[in-house]
Design an enzyme around this catalytic site. Sequence first.
Site: not given
Length: 293
Positions: A15, A105, A141
């Site tokens: 991401k 992430a 996350d």
Amino acid sequence: MIRTMDFVERKAYAKINLGLDVLRRRMDGYHEVKMIMQTVDIWDRLTFTACEEPGIELSVGNAALPVGKDNLIYRAAELITKEKNIKQGVRITLEKNIPVAAGMAGGSTDAAAVFHGFNELFDLFMSLEEMKKLGVKIGADVPYCIMGGTALSEGIGEILTPLPAPPACVLLVAKPDTDVSTKFVYENLHADKLESHPDIDGMIEAIETGDLRGITGRMENVLETVTIREYPVIEKIKELMKMEGAESALMSGSGPTVFGIFTEREAAQRAADQIRRQELAQQVFVTRFYNAG
Ligand code: ATP
């Protein structure tokens, strides 16, 4: 997704943050955030093979990553095995392509892939909500990575509102040759002293109306105040991308990865070549947003 009786293969997508704001530091040390998350077409590949002997066996290929409890893949596998009382063991392989300690992430998305992979492999029928609830125990996350796409992320990252896909564009991603610890960046951020905050609500509106310039005009990340001070190369890459025609360029997450949004592939490619030639970054990708379905 490839699936045979006891084998599942899954891609775990990275991401970026189109916008990242930190609202305050909570009493428990966590930070309250308001971020626009966007999945991009850079991925790790994970395979899962069920076996009769219990236990989790992880191999990570050439990646310089732990294979035991320090790996988020292992932690997610262990958590699901326990929660769902799985008696079989599992062999997991990881092909790492996402830059590590980069603000993309990478670890969280691998953990998210374990939830989907186990769900398929062991017919667990976990809903997205159930997976997200368990996922937050692995990392803030992880719930977003389980869901993917474009989303507003609030709370410590676990309050998620899906958004429509932004307009198509060319994305240039460059990871300078330095690792950044997310913990260090948050610890050195003075959330109460920030001079400017991104217009996240305005960006949501721009996403909803498909206004690319409205999005790029609002790209801002408050964590840059900490990371760029430590690593000026980030600012250099941003400047280069903009000089080469990027609509805008920004650091992703806690950095040091920088992304630029272009409307023309040739310009993005030119910027990529320049970044490599000037040795500002080794890992450089000309790619795009990824919104499944
Ligand atoms: P975020 O954007 O969530 O802050 P990041 O991209 O900055 O993540 P990661 O790549 O997720 O950082 O990894 C940070 C640290 O986590 C690494 O130093 C690594 O040793 C550890 N780690 C544990 N499991 C993994 C994994 N599966 N992939 C990558 N790193 C992992």
